[in-house]
Design an enzyme around this catalytic site. Structure first.
Site, PDB file in Angstrom:
ATOM      1  N   TRP A   5     -48.739  22.064  44.457  1.00  0.00           N
ATOM      2  CA  TRP A   5     -48.003  21.852  42.964  1.00  0.00           C
ATOM      3  C   TRP A   5     -46.182  22.158  43.153  1.00  0.00           C
ATOM      4  O   TRP A   5     -45.310  21.431  43.085  1.00  0.00           O
ATOM      5  CB  TRP A   5     -48.417  22.543  41.900  1.00  0.00           C
ATOM      6  CG  TRP A   5     -49.973  22.039  41.425  1.00  0.00           C
ATOM      7  CD1 TRP A   5     -50.895  22.733  41.352  1.00  0.00           C
ATOM      8  CD2 TRP A   5     -50.080  20.741  41.027  1.00  0.00           C
ATOM      9  NE1 TRP A   5     -51.799  22.068  40.823  1.00  0.00           N
ATOM     10  CE2 TRP A   5     -51.496  20.640  40.666  1.00  0.00           C
ATOM     11  CE3 TRP A   5     -49.344  19.451  41.000  1.00  0.00           C
ATOM     12  CZ2 TRP A   5     -52.304  19.528  40.291  1.00  0.00           C
ATOM     13  CZ3 TRP A   5     -49.986  18.421  40.507  1.00  0.00           C
ATOM     14  CH2 TRP A   5     -51.479  18.225  40.044  1.00  0.00           C
TER      15      TRP A   5
ATOM     16  N   ASP B  96     -43.406  27.221  37.033  1.00  0.00           N
ATOM     17  CA  ASP B  96     -44.602  26.596  36.729  1.00  0.00           C
ATOM     18  C   ASP B  96     -45.608  27.386  36.378  1.00  0.00           C
ATOM     19  O   ASP B  96     -46.153  28.291  37.156  1.00  0.00           O
ATOM     20  CB  ASP B  96     -44.887  25.639  37.941  1.00  0.00           C
ATOM     21  CG  ASP B  96     -46.088  24.627  37.346  1.00  0.00           C
ATOM     22  OD1 ASP B  96     -46.431  24.965  36.363  1.00  0.00           O
ATOM     23  OD2 ASP B  96     -46.498  23.880  38.320  1.00  0.00           O
TER      24      ASP B  96
ATOM     25  N   LYS C   1     -54.527  23.208  30.611  1.00  0.00           N
ATOM     26  CA  LYS C   1     -55.180  24.236  31.490  1.00  0.00           C
ATOM     27  C   LYS C   1     -55.393  25.424  30.276  1.00  0.00           C
ATOM     28  O   LYS C   1     -56.912  25.564  29.955  1.00  0.00           O
ATOM     29  CB  LYS C   1     -54.360  25.048  32.503  1.00  0.00           C
ATOM     30  CG  LYS C   1     -54.287  24.310  33.579  1.00  0.00           C
ATOM     31  CD  LYS C   1     -54.480  22.726  33.873  1.00  0.00           C
ATOM     32  CE  LYS C   1     -54.398  21.941  35.013  1.00  0.00           C
ATOM     33  NZ  LYS C   1     -52.968  21.898  36.024  1.00  0.00           N
TER      34      LYS C   1
END
Ligand code: PLP
Length: 362
Positions: free
Chosen positions: A102, A173, A197
């Site tokens: 990511w 993030d 999530k």
């Protein structure tokens, strides 16, 4: 059908109480005679949900007063582009800590807008640990330092106490560990998280940014991609993902009822400890991540034998313990233990692992 224990990395399990409440309010929200999905995003009833999410996030995360909470769409992936788009001029440098795929994707997107540089990377080691670096290695001229606090795929995390103070704005993030344990939010100038999530359903992306961080000339970006648009309009520039925001509000209320972030963090610590203890005591399963960097929300483990791993995952599913297959780039197993995973679910997993080991032990 009994409810499954869903260990998926995302979209992930939600608190059953939240789902039941949503079900009870499905066709008639607060005597409106309508579902939340049918409410105008300009109605007072919807706006109270919208404002509650922002104030609950501020309280639960103990945000400093100069932070703005934005409720956006496009997932964390859009933020990979929006961050550099909003923060970088073409000649600007930015520093990226590469701890997984990511972060790597975010780094690639920044190349469209400025000069991102890799501060450190553990890609050559399969992202088994968080790279070490010295604060002096961050260029003073960097517009920001970018990092990912939890690496969902690789099962590592940057612990709250190791968040660096570097003298340049910090961008993070936090998609897979926001609200799982307390981070001092004063350290971060911009944080983003896809909701699916730990916060609620897919479709909502939370962005938290410090007022005054943005410097780019007004009008330099399409309105929809300009953070200022959403700040000025209170995230009601266009139609927000109203139902996802409503569910997120119920999830945040659920966290408050549990006693807030500290209580949730303690519950999460116990849960993940139970699983790592089981792995570490086992002669069959192992986790090869650097100890100090082990994730508390995404636990990766394997037997080292793809056939045995597959049998484990299949056998688990037969018991209602689902989505334990590891990410394709890592293999093995992955158990995601977000806030909504009950300790009983982890206990059932551990019991199954012990039984499996007796049957397949070496
Ligand atoms: C899941 C995830 C993403 C991607 O999120 P999308 O909402 O699908 O764009 C980005 N970063 C991290 C850390 C993630 O866990």
């Amino acid at each position: 059908m009994a409810r499954k224990r869903n260990f998926s990395a995302g979209p992930a399990t939600l608190p059953e109480a939240v789902l039941n409440r949503a079900a009870a309010e499905m066709t008639n929200f607060k005597d409106s005679g309508m579902s939340v999905m049918e409410l105008s995003h300009r109605s007072a009833l919807y706006e109270s949900i919208h404002d509650e999410v922002k104030s609950r996030l501020s309280r639960l995360l103990s945000l400093p007063a100069d932070r703005e909470v934005l409720l956006l769409q496009g997932g964390a992936s859009l933020q990979f582009a929006m961050v550099p788009m909003n923060l970088l001029e073409p000649e600007d440098r930015a520093s990226y800590l590469i701890t997984g795929s990511w972060a790597k994707k975010a780094y690639k997107e920044a190349q469209f807008f400025g000069h991102p540089e890799i501060l450190a990377s553990t890609e050559a080691e399969g992202f088994r640990r968080i790279p070490s670096f010295s604060v002096e290695d961050v260029p003073k001229a960097a517009r920001y330092l970018y990092l990912c606090t939890n690496n969902t795929i690789y099962g590592t995390r940057i612990a709250p106490e190791t968040i660096p103070e570097v003298g340049v704005p910090l961008v993070a993030d936090m998609s897979s560990n926001i609200l799982s344990e307390p981070y001092d939010m004063r350290h971060f100038d911009l944080v983003f998280a896809g909701a699916q999530k730990n916060l609620g359903p897919a479709g909502l992306t939370v962005v938290i940014l410090k007022k005054g961080l943005l410097r780019k000339a007004s009008g330099a970006l399409p309105a929809i991609l300009d953070y200022r648009t959403h700040m000025e309009k209170g995230s009601l520039y266009n139609t927000p993902p109203t139902y996802a925001i409503y569910i997120c509000n119920l999830v945040l209320a659920w966290i408050e009822e549990m006693g807030g972030l500290d209580a949730v963090a303690e519950r999460n610590r116990d849960k993940v400890q139970m699983l790592y203890d089981c792995i570490d005591e086992s002669d069959l399963f192992f986790n090869d991540r650097a100890r100090e960097d082990r994730s508390r929300t995404n636990v990766v483990f394997t037997t080292g034998d793809a056939d045995i791993d597959r049998a484990f995952v299949d056998g688990a599913a037969e018991r209602g313990l689902i989505n334990l297959k590891g990410h394709r780039s890592v293999g093995g197993m992955r158990a995601s233990l977000y806030n909504a995973m009950e300790p009983e679910g982890v206990a059932e997993l551990v019991t199954y692992m012990k039984e499996f080991e007796v049957r397949n032990g070496r």
